[in-house]
Motif scaffolding. Structure first.
Motif, short mmCIF file in Angstrom:
data_model
loop_
_atom_site.label_atom_id
_atom_site.label_comp_id
_atom_site.label_asym_id
_atom_site.label_seq_id
_atom_site.Cartn_x
_atom_site.Cartn_y
_atom_site.Cartn_z
N MET A 1 -33.51 -1.43 -43.48
CA MET A 1 -33.65 -0.58 -42.31
C MET A 1 -33.95 -1.44 -41.08
SD MET A 1 -36.22 2.64 -41.81
CE MET A 1 -35.53 3.41 -43.27
N LEU A 2 -33.25 -1.17 -39.98
CA LEU A 2 -33.43 -1.92 -38.74
C LEU A 2 -34.71 -1.48 -38.05
CD1 LEU A 2 -32.32 -3.91 -36.62
CD2 LEU A 2 -31.02 -2.00 -35.65
N ARG A 3 -35.61 -2.43 -37.84
CA ARG A 3 -36.89 -2.11 -37.19
C ARG A 3 -36.88 -2.48 -35.71
NH1 ARG A 3 -41.28 -1.69 -40.74
NH2 ARG A 3 -40.74 -0.18 -42.33
N HIS A 4 -36.49 -3.70 -35.40
CA HIS A 4 -36.53 -4.17 -34.01
C HIS A 4 -35.25 -4.90 -33.67
CE1 HIS A 4 -40.88 -3.76 -34.93
NE2 HIS A 4 -40.95 -3.37 -33.67
N LEU A 5 -34.87 -4.77 -32.40
CA LEU A 5 -33.73 -5.51 -31.87
C LEU A 5 -34.16 -6.09 -30.53
CD1 LEU A 5 -30.74 -6.25 -32.33
CD2 LEU A 5 -30.13 -4.22 -30.99
N ASP A 6 -34.14 -7.40 -30.42
CA ASP A 6 -34.57 -8.11 -29.21
C ASP A 6 -33.36 -8.86 -28.66
OD1 ASP A 6 -35.75 -9.56 -27.24
OD2 ASP A 6 -37.35 -10.40 -28.46
N GLU A 17 -36.01 -5.03 -25.57
CA GLU A 17 -36.63 -4.90 -26.88
C GLU A 17 -36.57 -3.44 -27.30
OE1 GLU A 17 -40.48 -6.61 -27.30
OE2 GLU A 17 -40.02 -8.36 -26.06
N LEU A 18 -36.02 -3.22 -28.50
CA LEU A 18 -35.91 -1.86 -29.03
C LEU A 18 -36.59 -1.79 -30.39
CD1 LEU A 18 -32.15 -1.10 -28.25
CD2 LEU A 18 -34.15 -0.28 -27.01
N ALA A 19 -37.36 -0.73 -30.60
CA ALA A 19 -38.01 -0.50 -31.89
C ALA A 19 -37.42 0.77 -32.49
CB ALA A 19 -39.53 -0.36 -31.71
N PHE A 20 -36.52 0.60 -33.45
CA PHE A 20 -35.86 1.74 -34.07
C PHE A 20 -36.72 2.32 -35.18
CE2 PHE A 20 -32.22 -0.62 -32.29
CZ PHE A 20 -31.66 0.39 -31.52
N GLN A 21 -36.43 3.58 -35.54
CA GLN A 21 -37.23 4.32 -36.50
C GLN A 21 -36.34 4.84 -37.63
OE1 GLN A 21 -40.53 4.48 -36.08
NE2 GLN A 21 -40.41 3.41 -34.11
N PRO A 22 -36.96 5.25 -38.73
CA PRO A 22 -36.18 5.95 -39.75
C PRO A 22 -35.64 7.26 -39.21
CG PRO A 22 -38.33 5.24 -40.61
CD PRO A 22 -38.37 5.06 -39.12
N GLY A 23 -34.64 7.79 -39.87
CA GLY A 23 -34.06 9.05 -39.44
C GLY A 23 -32.90 8.85 -38.49
N LEU A 24 -32.62 9.89 -37.67
CA LEU A 24 -31.49 9.88 -36.76
C LEU A 24 -31.93 9.36 -35.39
CD1 LEU A 24 -28.53 10.57 -36.24
CD2 LEU A 24 -29.24 12.91 -35.64
N ASN A 25 -31.39 8.20 -35.00
CA ASN A 25 -31.67 7.59 -33.71
C ASN A 25 -30.43 7.76 -32.83
OD1 ASN A 25 -34.23 5.50 -34.21
ND2 ASN A 25 -33.02 5.88 -36.05
N VAL A 26 -30.61 8.33 -31.64
CA VAL A 26 -29.46 8.56 -30.75
C VAL A 26 -29.62 7.72 -29.49
CG1 VAL A 26 -28.99 10.86 -31.65
CG2 VAL A 26 -30.52 10.59 -29.69
N LEU A 27 -28.47 7.19 -29.01
CA LEU A 27 -28.42 6.46 -27.75
C LEU A 27 -27.42 7.17 -26.86
CD1 LEU A 27 -28.51 3.97 -30.18
CD2 LEU A 27 -29.11 2.76 -28.08
N THR A 28 -27.86 7.53 -25.68
CA THR A 28 -26.99 8.24 -24.76
C THR A 28 -26.99 7.51 -23.42
OG1 THR A 28 -28.81 9.67 -24.01
CG2 THR A 28 -27.48 10.45 -25.87
N GLY A 29 -26.07 7.90 -22.55
CA GLY A 29 -25.97 7.29 -21.23
C GLY A 29 -24.57 7.47 -20.69
N GLU A 30 -24.44 7.19 -19.40
CA GLU A 30 -23.14 7.31 -18.76
C GLU A 30 -22.16 6.29 -19.37
OE1 GLU A 30 -22.26 9.49 -16.70
OE2 GLU A 30 -24.10 10.30 -15.80
N THR A 31 -20.89 6.59 -19.25
CA THR A 31 -19.86 5.65 -19.70
C THR A 31 -19.99 4.35 -18.90
OG1 THR A 31 -18.36 7.44 -20.27
CG2 THR A 31 -17.39 5.26 -19.91
N GLY A 32 -19.99 3.21 -19.61
CA GLY A 32 -20.12 1.91 -18.97
C GLY A 32 -21.54 1.48 -18.75
N ALA A 33 -22.52 2.28 -19.21
CA ALA A 33 -23.92 1.92 -18.99
C ALA A 33 -24.35 0.74 -19.84
CB ALA A 33 -24.81 3.13 -19.26
N GLY A 34 -23.63 0.47 -20.90
CA GLY A 34 -23.99 -0.68 -21.73
C GLY A 34 -24.27 -0.35 -23.18
N LYS A 35 -23.91 0.89 -23.61
CA LYS A 35 -24.16 1.25 -25.01
C LYS A 35 -23.38 0.34 -25.96
CE LYS A 35 -22.83 5.52 -24.39
NZ LYS A 35 -22.55 5.41 -22.97
#
Length: 549
Positions: A1-6, A17-35
């Motif tokens: 399971m992914l815990r951290h992404l630096d 720095e991102l700290a991900f969690q168990p379960g459903l993690n969603v990333l949203t944002g405008e197109t081209g924002a860097g997802k």
């Protein structure tokens, strides 16, 4: 399971720095924002092959660190052990890149190759998207997916073992047939050479003995005269007679010599004994010189025959006996070759029959598993508003191989009466997303510890269908971890954890920022996804309703 992404200095990210969690993690944002940059960075640290220009302009190097938690029995543990790395519950991957493209990686602070990273990534992360032609959309992977779904590992292993035995038996047979053909090509030579050697029957050391005897006989005439003269000189008319006379004369006066001749007489007696031995040796040699004149010719013929045969076979005369034994062995193998071939052919036939039985058993089990998968897909497609679509697992015969003799392809028909075809050829964008999601739900099984990433897999769907997609993603995340990059408010509202990706300009530089959202911020973000640039209170109310489920 992914815990951290630096992430540091990658494209338009300076520090994140991102700290991900168990379960459903969603990333949203405008197109081209860097997802997509987040996925590029994660792929970089996992050793995936991707774009080369990842380092942020002006930076000395880019760096990504990913921390994973490994559950007991996680398959990454076996990869680490095989690669010689310490196996711990926490796995930290770090990789840096220079503007020139030089990459360096570490696994738990130890240098690692890209090959090790990729082997680990196969056990850590699975990426799915509409362009996922390396995974679910790749027909070359469908057979393995079906085997995994049907838990056919034992049958596959048995088929591979039977294939290995079949190949080994065929190689042994082909090798023996090639050797036999080689020997048959020289059969006339072997039989002639063995007959010739057997007739001559050479013995080790024979050449030296014959050469000595030949030279002795060649010099016998001259030596015989000298030996005869020597025999005469030693005989009664020579030394023996003179010494006998001397002994008689001395014996006649010894009684008057008062012992003065005793030593001389003793020496004379010894000399007579030695003289007798010399005479015997000369007589024996003289007898040896007395030979049949034909013996010289016979000795020379034998010696020349040995040397001629040695030159013919390019060996030393003393090696002819060993050569004869070797050629006789080859001839015996040639004569027994037909029996050996028959035995090896019987073994190959038995191995082929064993393989055929294993491949047939695997094929039967695959067809049963395919029926179960088709039924499971039908059950998954219905809540995704595709109850009229048909998913089918199609079999075709394939050349026999280690994994059996089947080609397996997943096909779909999106409407009743429409022809079926491969997933990526038949389904539209929105349909493809739902097919992939349904297929992944069915194939997930016990992929414990695997982080699944869905990159805009909900593209092209909306309303109730998007809600159904979100609910399947949420169900898929139960007991595990799912990351979803989405533009769908229905999907975003079902996430257990929510991040917003946005671009901003700081000191003339465009940077990407990722912000974890609390409950209030989630309302605003889902409202933005519903309403666009202008967020109204009605949009917020709609967002609250979505978030409430």
């Amino acid at each position: 399971m992914l815990r951290h992404l630096d992430i540091r200095n990658m494209l338009i990210i300076d520090r994140l720095e991102l700290a991900f969690q168990p379960g459903l993690n969603v990333l949203t944002g405008e197109t081209g924002a860097g997802k997509s940059i987040l996925l590029d960075a994660l792929g970089f640290v996992l050793g995936w092959r991707g774009r080369a220009d990842l380092v942020r302009s002006g930076a000395d190097q880019g760096e990504v660190v990913a921390e994973f938690h490994l559950s007991p029995g996680h398959p990454a543990r076996a990869v680490l052990a095989e690669a010689g790395f310490p196996v711990e519950d926490e796995l930290i991957l770090r990789r840096v890149n220079t503007p020139e493209g030089r990459k360096t990686a570490w696994v738990n602070d130890r240098r690692a190759s890209g090959e090790v990273l990729r082997a680990l990534s196969d056990t850590l992360v699975e990426l799915h998207g509409q362009q996922d032609d390396r995974g679910l959309l790749d027909p070359r992977q469908h057979r393995a997916m079906l085997d995994q779904f049907g838990a056919l590992g034992d049958l596959v292993a048995a088929t591979r073992a039977a294939w290995s035995e079949r190949r080994a038996a065929l190689r042994a047979l082909e090798s023996a047939e090639a050797r036999l053909a080689e020997m048959r090509a020289e059969e006339d030579f072997l039989r002639h050479a063995v007959a010739e050697l057997d007739k001559l029957d050479p013995q080790p050391g024979e050449e030296d003995a014959l050469d000595i005897r030949r030279r002795l006989m060649q010099g016998a005439a001259r030596m015989r005269e000298d030996v005869a003269r020597a025999a005469a000189a030693l005989g009664l008319d020579g030394a023996e007679g003179a010494m006998g006379d001397a002994r008689r004369w001395l014996d006649g006066v010894a009684d008057r010599a008062e012992g003065g001749l005793d030593a001389a007489l003793s020496a004379l007696e010894r000399a007579l004994v030695e003289l007798g031995e010399a005479q015997s040796g000369v007589e024996r040699f003289a007898e040896a010189l007395a030979f049949n004149p034909a013996e010289l010719e016979e000795t020379e013929d034998r010696l020349f025959a040995l040397r001629g045969l040695a030159r013919k076979h390019a060996v030393q005369p003393d090696d002819l006996a060993g050569l004869a034994e070797d050629l006789r062995g080859r001839l015996a193998r040639l004569d027994g070759g037909a029996g050996e071939i028959a035995g090896l052919k019987a073994t190959a036939d038995a191995a082929a029959a064993t393989y055929d039985a294993a491949a047939l058993a695997l094929r039967a089990a695959r067809r049963v598993a395919a029926q179960r998968l088709d039924a499971a897909m039908a059950a998954e497609l219905a809540p995704l508003k595709m109850e009229r679509a048909v998913f089918s697992t199609v079999f075709e015969d394939a050349p026999p191989g280690p994994d059996g003799a089947d080609t397996v392809t997943f096909t779909v028909a999106t409407n009743p009466g429409a022809p079926a075809g491969p997933l990526n050829k038949i389904a539209s964008g929105g349909e493809l997303s739902r097919f992939l999601l349904a297929l992944k739900v069915c194939l997930t099984g016990d992929d414990s510890g695997l982080t699944m990433i869905f990159d805009e897999i909900d593209r092209g769907v909306g309303g109730a269908t998007a809600d159904a997609v979100g609910r399947r993603l949420k169900a898929l995340a139960e007991g595990g971890q799912v990351l979803v990059v989405t533009h769908s408010p229905q999907v975003a509202a079902l996430g257990a954890h929510h991040w917003r990706v946005a671009k901003q300009v700081e000191d003339g530089l465009t940077l990407s920022r990722v912000v974890p959202l609390d409950a209030g911020a989630r309302v605003d973000e889902v409202a933005r996804m519903l309403a666009g640039d202008t967020v109204t209170e009605a949009a917020r109310e709609a967002a609250r309703a979505l978030l409430a489920g």
